[in-house]
Design an enzyme around this catalytic site. Structure first.
Site, PDB file in Angstrom:
ATOM      1  CD  GLU A   1       8.507  11.786 -15.547  1.00  0.00           C
ATOM      2  OE1 GLU A   1       8.031  12.311 -14.558  1.00  0.00           O
ATOM      3  OE2 GLU A   1       9.125  12.434 -16.412  1.00  0.00           O
TER       4      GLU A   1
ATOM      5  CG  HIS B   1      -1.681  -1.248   1.437  1.00  0.00           C
ATOM      6  ND1 HIS B   1      -2.906  -1.504   0.876  1.00  0.00           N
ATOM      7  CD2 HIS B   1      -1.341  -2.369   2.120  1.00  0.00           C
ATOM      8  CE1 HIS B   1      -3.307  -2.718   1.228  1.00  0.00           C
ATOM      9  NE2 HIS B   1      -2.367  -3.266   1.981  1.00  0.00           N
TER      10      HIS B   1
ATOM     11  CE  LYS C   1      11.318  19.020 -10.848  1.00  0.00           C
ATOM     12  NZ  LYS C   1      10.022  19.385 -11.461  1.00  0.00           N
TER      13      LYS C   1
ATOM     14  CB  SER D   1      12.341  22.269 -15.203  1.00  0.00           C
ATOM     15  OG  SER D   1      11.453  23.362 -15.370  1.00  0.00           O
TER      16      SER D   1
END
Ligand code: ARG
Length: 463
Positions: free
Chosen positions: A289, A155, A282, A276
């Site tokens: 991804e 979980h 970043k 970024s």
């Protein structure tokens, strides 16, 4: 040009229809396999007396020459010739008059089915290698960080301690099953349709064994109608790579989480991250991804082909031309995903300290304490209750279970204070190692020695 040639039709196809139906811009990918099939077919036609020896050798030489032209990028593909098969046949016949006899006893229906089976055999061989390479990268990561302990989650809540190697070995297992499914798909693809003609074989005395041997197929198809319309082997491939893609997506997700500041267990090599355009600080895990995102296409392609097939009457229908783009895209997507993942995994830096910090809370040993109480004679349900109560007590008192006094434990389960201390005593590293060691006798559990053995066995297996 129309497949039926000038005979049946007086005029040309409607230009929108021609544009709509042509496939050469994507099925030229099958050229090498089409030529291979044609050489085998011509050789057979020669042996059964349909072609003379010199016709066979002229055709084979012509096909060889075309193969070199294609490889060199010098072949001129013509949209007007619809598909790869007609392009190649027309180009051959232009140079070799006997080319006009090549299509004897053959239809594009058995031809394209044969091409696809030859193509997928090669594709799967490369995919299997790419899977092995990713497994190797995961094994190397595990080996390098064998002693690193981190939380195992359920979980997405910290559950119990595991080793980093054990975590990544889980993906090695998944990939092994993917490997097996692809090997299986290759077995079912290993059947030669050539000789099935349009749908009912041929009245010419073709010898199908000759091309079967030349093309190294394990078996001949046994029903001409099934052979020209069967695309199960592509569905199986799409199924196998969709699931592989789902596994890669889960791995990507773990790495995205683990590389976030919230976890900070790992860091991708710079080459696998991007900045970024706005936020200067970043370092985004874009490759992971994209791997996660591309798995959606793989699932979609499986559904596409199943949907194409579901309402088709026997035998060949032009719908089947829709098999190629999804299979080709799936093949490219899974291959590049496997390749980039292998390299991204190899680039990972592990922060053992951050892992240890996350796993050092004694609550992660709550189950181990309950197990110890069971060994001391408590029924498991009672032990579970006792430890649960201790956790609640510690929480209320603003402390942790390893800091509760012996009296507190004795009040929860008399005579058990010592038993509990034996699990929780020592520094986090000491008690975590003890906890992992306690799992040594359970097959598949993350003890250091067990994981080491697994790493060794896997290394041998994937070499
Ligand atoms: N381009 C076609 C395909 O991929 C080849 C077979 C065409 N056969 C036919 N009867 N029109 O399906």
């Amino acid at each position: 040009m129309r497949a039926a040639g000038k005979g049946r039709f007086a005029g040309k196809a409607d230009p929108t229809a021609a544009k709509f139906s042509r496939s050469v811009h994507f099925d030229q990918r099958l050229a090498k396999h089409d030529l291979e099939g044609s050489r085998a077919h011509a050789t057979m036609l020669g042996r059964v007396g349909v072609l003379t020896r010199s016709e066979v050798s002229a055709i084979v030489r012509g096909l060889d020459r075309m193969e070199r032209e294609i490889a060199a990028g010098k072949f001129r593909w013509k949209d007007s010739l619809e598909d790869v098969h007609m392009n190649l046949e027309a180009a051959l016949t232009e140079k070799v008059p006997a080319g006009a006899k090549l299509h004897t006893g053959r239809s594009r229906n058995d031809q394209v089915a044969t091409d696809l089976r030859l193509w997928i055999r090669e594709q799967i061989a490369g995919d299997l290698e790419a899977i092995r390479n990713l497994q190797k990268a995961l094994l190397q990561l595990g080996e390098k960080h064998q002693e690193v302990i981190l939380p195992g989650y359920t979980h997405l809540q910290r559950g119990q301690p595991v080793t980093l190697a054990h975590h990544f070995l889980a993906y090695v297992e998944m990939l092994e099953r993917d490997h097996g499914r692809l090997v299986d798909a290759a077995k079912r693809a290993d059947v030669m349709p050539l000789g099935s003609g349009a749908l009912a074989g041929s009245t010419l005395r073709l010898n199908r064994e000759i091309p079967r041997k030349l093309l190294k197929f394990g078996q001949l198809s046994r029903n001409s109608m099934d052979a020209v319309s069967d695309r199960d082997f592509l569905v199986e491939y799409l199924g196998a790579v969709a699931l592989t893609g789902v596994h890669l997506s889960r791995l990507a997700e773990d790495l995205i989480l683990f590389s976030s500041a919230e976890f900070a267990f790992v860091k991708f090599g710079e080459g696998f991250t991007t900045g970024s355009s706005l936020m200067p600080q970043k370092r985004n895990p874009d490759m992971a991804e994209l791997v996660r995102g591309k798995s959606g296409r793989l699932i979609g392609h499986l559904v596409s082909l199943l949907t194409v097939l579901k309402g088709l009457p026997l035998t060949y229908n032009r719908d089947l031309q829709e098999d190629k783009e999804c299979v080709f895209d799936a093949a490219d997507t899974i291959r590049s995903s496997l390749e980039v993942m292998a390299r991204a995994v190899a680039s990972l830096e592990v922060d053992a300290g951050a892992c240890l910090y996350a796993v050092s809370s004694p609550e992660l040993l709550a189950t181990d304490v309950a197990d110890a109480l069971v060994r001391a004679g408590l029924p498991f349900r009672k032990a579970h209750q006792v430890v649960g109560a201790a956790v609640r007590h510690a929480e209320g008192a603003g402390t942790r279970i390893d800091r509760l006094s012996r009296q507190v434990w004795e009040s929860l389960a008399s005579g058990m204070g010592r038993v509990v201390e034996e699990v929780l005593a020592g520094s986090p590293v000491t008690r975590l190692k003890r906890a992992l060691h306690a799992r040594s006798s359970v097959v598949g559990a993350p003890s250091l020695s067990g994981v080491q053995k697994e790493l060794k066995q896997w290394k041998k297996r994937v070499q």
